[in-house]
Design an enzyme around this catalytic site. Sequence first.
Site, PDB file in Angstrom:
ATOM      1  N   SER A 283       0.828  -1.197   0.000  1.00 27.17           N
ATOM      2  CA  SER A 283       0.000   0.000   0.000  1.00 27.17           C
ATOM      3  C   SER A 283       0.875   1.266   0.000  1.00 27.17           C
ATOM      4  O   SER A 283       1.667   1.453  -0.910  1.00 27.17           O
ATOM      5  CB  SER A 283      -0.977  -0.035   1.179  1.00 27.17           C
ATOM      6  OG  SER A 283      -1.971   0.952   1.055  1.00 27.17           O
TER       7      SER A 283
ATOM      8  N   ASP B 165      -9.005  -4.584  -5.996  1.00 26.64           N
ATOM      9  CA  ASP B 165      -8.543  -3.544  -5.076  1.00 26.64           C
ATOM     10  C   ASP B 165      -9.399  -2.282  -5.233  1.00 26.64           C
ATOM     11  O   ASP B 165      -9.443  -1.688  -6.309  1.00 26.64           O
ATOM     12  CB  ASP B 165      -7.079  -3.227  -5.369  1.00 26.64           C
ATOM     13  CG  ASP B 165      -6.410  -2.399  -4.280  1.00 26.64           C
ATOM     14  OD1 ASP B 165      -7.120  -1.720  -3.509  1.00 26.64           O
ATOM     15  OD2 ASP B 165      -5.166  -2.422  -4.195  1.00 26.64           O
TER      16      ASP B 165
ATOM     17  N   HIS C 285      -7.026  -5.408  -1.899  1.00 25.25           N
ATOM     18  CA  HIS C 285      -5.943  -4.555  -1.427  1.00 25.25           C
ATOM     19  C   HIS C 285      -5.123  -5.211  -0.325  1.00 25.25           C
ATOM     20  O   HIS C 285      -3.909  -5.016  -0.254  1.00 25.25           O
ATOM     21  CB  HIS C 285      -6.516  -3.220  -0.929  1.00 25.25           C
ATOM     22  CG  HIS C 285      -5.468  -2.224  -0.560  1.00 25.25           C
ATOM     23  ND1 HIS C 285      -4.651  -1.622  -1.496  1.00 25.25           N
ATOM     24  CD2 HIS C 285      -5.085  -1.716   0.659  1.00 25.25           C
ATOM     25  CE1 HIS C 285      -3.820  -0.790  -0.883  1.00 25.25           C
ATOM     26  NE2 HIS C 285      -4.063  -0.836   0.413  1.00 25.25           N
TER      27      HIS C 285
END
Length: 295
Positions: free
Chosen positions: A164, A210, A242
């Site tokens: 991320s 995601d 994600h």
Amino acid sequence: MTAAAAAVLSVCGLLTAGTSGAGAATRPAAAHAADNPYERGPDPTEASIEAPRGPYAVAEKSVSALEATGFGGGTIHYPTSTAEGTFGAVAIAPGYTALQSSVAWLGPRLASQGFVVITIDTHTTVDQPASRGDQLLAALDHLTRRDSVRSRVDSGRLGVMGHSMGGGGSLEAAKDRPSLQAAIPLTGWNLDKTWSEVRVPTMLIGADGDTIAPVATHSQPFYESLPSTLDRAYLELNDAGHFTPNAPDTTIAKYSVSWLKRFIDNDTRYEQFLCPLPRPSRTIDEYRGNCPHTS
């Protein structure tokens, strides 16, 4: 010795050098080792790079926030054997609001394949990608300059990973330190979409489901903005989200190991898993990249 006898001996010597006996068999191996002095471990197979653990026994140690300079502390996993010499090293950063525990599975998994790995905490859980990139580099500096494991690490063979915002941070680190050998953002997030400055072989791993860092606005434009002359790859996970990189994942591990081995260790035995390009499958929605690799 007559001239004729010398000529006969010379010819015999040439013939002996060209035979396939034991002496001849050792010469190509020696040359191969000289060409690739960082090759580590047995010949890889599909099973070996998908396995939860590789061929190396692994130990771990903690780095407290008090002894860390430039990052928030972490955990180091490293091969216990030094018989093959030093190893390449990888620093891995977590994402927004997350701790190193969210990427902890990658530490022993990658270390058991022949790397020294540090998973880090950031100064605060809300640090932005640029800060996370600086902290990844600080963690690598800690490994190579200050930590007791530094004698196991080759300071010229280093890479970064992150999830991320940590993935966005790995792009920042690659931009800031072109001497790195590999970068792997995992469902990376960054407001900056253009990375033409990057000179580090980079594999971007995105996820088709995601919704936090959608591939259409993050991993794909990151990949497309990298120089076309760079060794680069884009792997889009199938039926993933994600937070898929926060738990053990065979596809992420398989291709991360292959990328790190290929570029940190210059180990062309792993090229077979990257070229020809992997085809869509139950776990891969899409894979793009250049083949053969040139670095």
